[in-house]
Scaffold this motif. Structure first.
Motif, PDB file in Angstrom:
ATOM      1  N   THR A 102       0.829  -1.203   0.000  1.00 25.20           N
ATOM      2  CA  THR A 102       0.000   0.000   0.000  1.00 25.20           C
ATOM      3  C   THR A 102       0.864   1.255   0.000  1.00 25.20           C
ATOM      4  O   THR A 102       2.015   1.251   0.447  1.00 25.20           O
ATOM      5  CB  THR A 102      -0.925   0.050   1.228  1.00 25.20           C
ATOM      6  N   LEU A 103       0.268   2.331  -0.499  1.00 31.72           N
ATOM      7  CA  LEU A 103       0.867   3.662  -0.453  1.00 31.72           C
ATOM      8  C   LEU A 103      -0.135   4.601   0.201  1.00 31.72           C
ATOM      9  O   LEU A 103      -1.315   4.610  -0.154  1.00 31.72           O
ATOM     10  CB  LEU A 103       1.196   4.155  -1.869  1.00 31.72           C
ATOM     11  N   ALA A 104       0.338   5.383   1.166  1.00 30.89           N
ATOM     12  CA  ALA A 104      -0.533   6.316   1.879  1.00 30.89           C
ATOM     13  C   ALA A 104       0.201   7.640   2.057  1.00 30.89           C
ATOM     14  O   ALA A 104       1.410   7.731   1.828  1.00 30.89           O
ATOM     15  CB  ALA A 104      -0.950   5.743   3.226  1.00 30.89           C
ATOM     16  N   PHE A 105      -0.535   8.654   2.480  1.00 31.32           N
ATOM     17  CA  PHE A 105       0.045   9.977   2.686  1.00 31.32           C
ATOM     18  C   PHE A 105      -0.423  10.557   4.022  1.00 31.32           C
ATOM     19  O   PHE A 105      -1.483  10.190   4.540  1.00 31.32           O
ATOM     20  CB  PHE A 105      -0.353  10.934   1.554  1.00 31.32           C
ATOM     21  N   GLU A 106       0.379  11.476   4.530  1.00 32.98           N
ATOM     22  CA  GLU A 106       0.060  12.176   5.759  1.00 32.98           C
ATOM     23  C   GLU A 106       0.419  13.648   5.567  1.00 32.98           C
ATOM     24  O   GLU A 106       1.451  13.960   4.978  1.00 32.98           O
ATOM     25  CB  GLU A 106       0.887  11.582   6.907  1.00 32.98           C
ATOM     26  N   LYS A 107      -0.433  14.546   6.046  1.00 34.17           N
ATOM     27  CA  LYS A 107      -0.158  15.981   5.932  1.00 34.17           C
ATOM     28  C   LYS A 107      -0.459  16.644   7.265  1.00 34.17           C
ATOM     29  O   LYS A 107      -1.499  16.383   7.871  1.00 34.17           O
ATOM     30  CB  LYS A 107      -1.000  16.624   4.821  1.00 34.17           C
ATOM     31  N   ASN A 108       0.458  17.496   7.690  1.00 31.49           N
ATOM     32  CA  ASN A 108       0.313  18.169   8.986  1.00 31.49           C
ATOM     33  C   ASN A 108       0.055  17.163  10.102  1.00 31.49           C
ATOM     34  O   ASN A 108      -0.763  17.388  10.998  1.00 31.49           O
ATOM     35  CB  ASN A 108      -0.811  19.208   8.925  1.00 31.49           C
ATOM     36  N   TYR A 109       0.770  16.029  10.035  1.00 27.35           N
ATOM     37  CA  TYR A 109       0.688  14.952  11.021  1.00 27.35           C
ATOM     38  C   TYR A 109      -0.694  14.311  11.091  1.00 27.35           C
ATOM     39  O   TYR A 109      -1.032  13.646  12.066  1.00 27.35           O
ATOM     40  CB  TYR A 109       1.124  15.449  12.410  1.00 27.35           C
ATOM     41  N   GLU A 110      -1.481  14.494  10.047  1.00 23.02           N
ATOM     42  CA  GLU A 110      -2.786  13.835   9.959  1.00 23.02           C
ATOM     43  C   GLU A 110      -2.731  12.773   8.874  1.00 23.02           C
ATOM     44  O   GLU A 110      -2.403  13.067   7.713  1.00 23.02           O
ATOM     45  CB  GLU A 110      -3.880  14.846   9.625  1.00 23.02           C
TER      46      GLU A 110
END
Length: 252
Positions: free
Chosen positions: A206-214
């Motif tokens: 899987t590939l996922a993302f996180e932004k501003n620790y969310e």
């Protein structure tokens, strides 16, 4: 064994003059050597870090989320590959930031130096300049091109790449939209300078993302069991994109 009894000041001198590639073998010699090299902030790693990394990288906040000298070295060895990028891109002297030259009607990308087939990995990517109409981050295999004519979602543009367009919050694979991301109504758009964490899990594919620790959720599932490289593609002239490898992601 005599090696196990060498004092730390001697080990420091010895290891400081060895190649980094030899230090892994040294850590297997005995427990004393392993414990010494396992201290990622000792003077051995500091000296290797100072020799290898540009001073501007060490003094800026570029590596602010990489806490130890050994981790900073690791990040450098995972940074953008100056030999695996578009001819319209160059890697700046800090070693971590690519600069796209102002060439019209072309999309230009780059891959990281090291690809992944096993384990879990996390790295940060952020834009330092306008996004233009297409700004892609994600993954590529070695089979994907790093340059094409026109303005195109290069990362995600073929069957060997998977990307998130930060301009319109669309996921792209094989040239087709895979839906909105993150899967929220009116999800906020990316703001220049925000650090996005890219999370690759080669065990779950899987590939996922996180932004501003969310955590934004899983973006792609069913990734192939092949070498996958951090990748980016840009269309805007003189824009810059930095990438810093962080190591395994922290859970929770």
């Amino acid at each position: 064994m005599a090696a196990a009894r060498l004092p730390h000041r001697v080990l420091e001198v010895l290891f400081s003059y060895l190649d980094i590639s030899d230090l892994r073998s040294c850590s297997l010699v005995c427990k004393n050597w392993y414990r010494f090299l396992n201290d990622e902030n000792n003077d051995v790693w500091r000296l290797h870090c100072v020799r290898k990394l540009a001073e501007e990288a060490l003094k800026s906040d570029l590596l602010s989320n990489v806490p130890t000298y050994k981790a900073k070295l690791r990040a450098f060895y995972h940074a953008w590959n100056p030999n695996d990028c578009s001819r319209n891109v160059y890697i700046k002297s800090n070693g971590f930031t690519l600069h796209r030259n102002p060439v019209a009607q072309t999309t230009d990308g780059a891959r990281g130096k090291i690809g992944f087939k096993t384990g879990r990995h996390c790295w940060e990517v952020w834009w330092e300049g306008p996004l233009g109409t297409v700004a892609m981050i994600g993954l590529m295999t070695k089979d994907s091109p790093v340059q094409c004519q026109g303005y195109f979602p290069l990362v995600g543009g073929d069957s060997n790449s998977w990307g998130w367009n930060l301009v319109d919050n669309h996921l792209i694979h094989n040239g087709d939209s895979q839906g909105d991301y993150p899967p929220l109504n009116n999800a906020p758009k990316y703001q220049v300078g925000e650090r996005i964490r890219v999370i690759l899990d080669c065990e779950d594919n899987t590939l996922a993302f996180e932004k501003n620790y969310e955590f934004l959720g899983v973006a792609f599932r069913g990734l192939p069991n092949t070498q996958l490289y951090p990748a980016v593609s840009a269309v805007y002239g003189n824009t810059e994109v930095s990438m810093v490898y962080l190591g395994p992601p922290l859970d929770g």
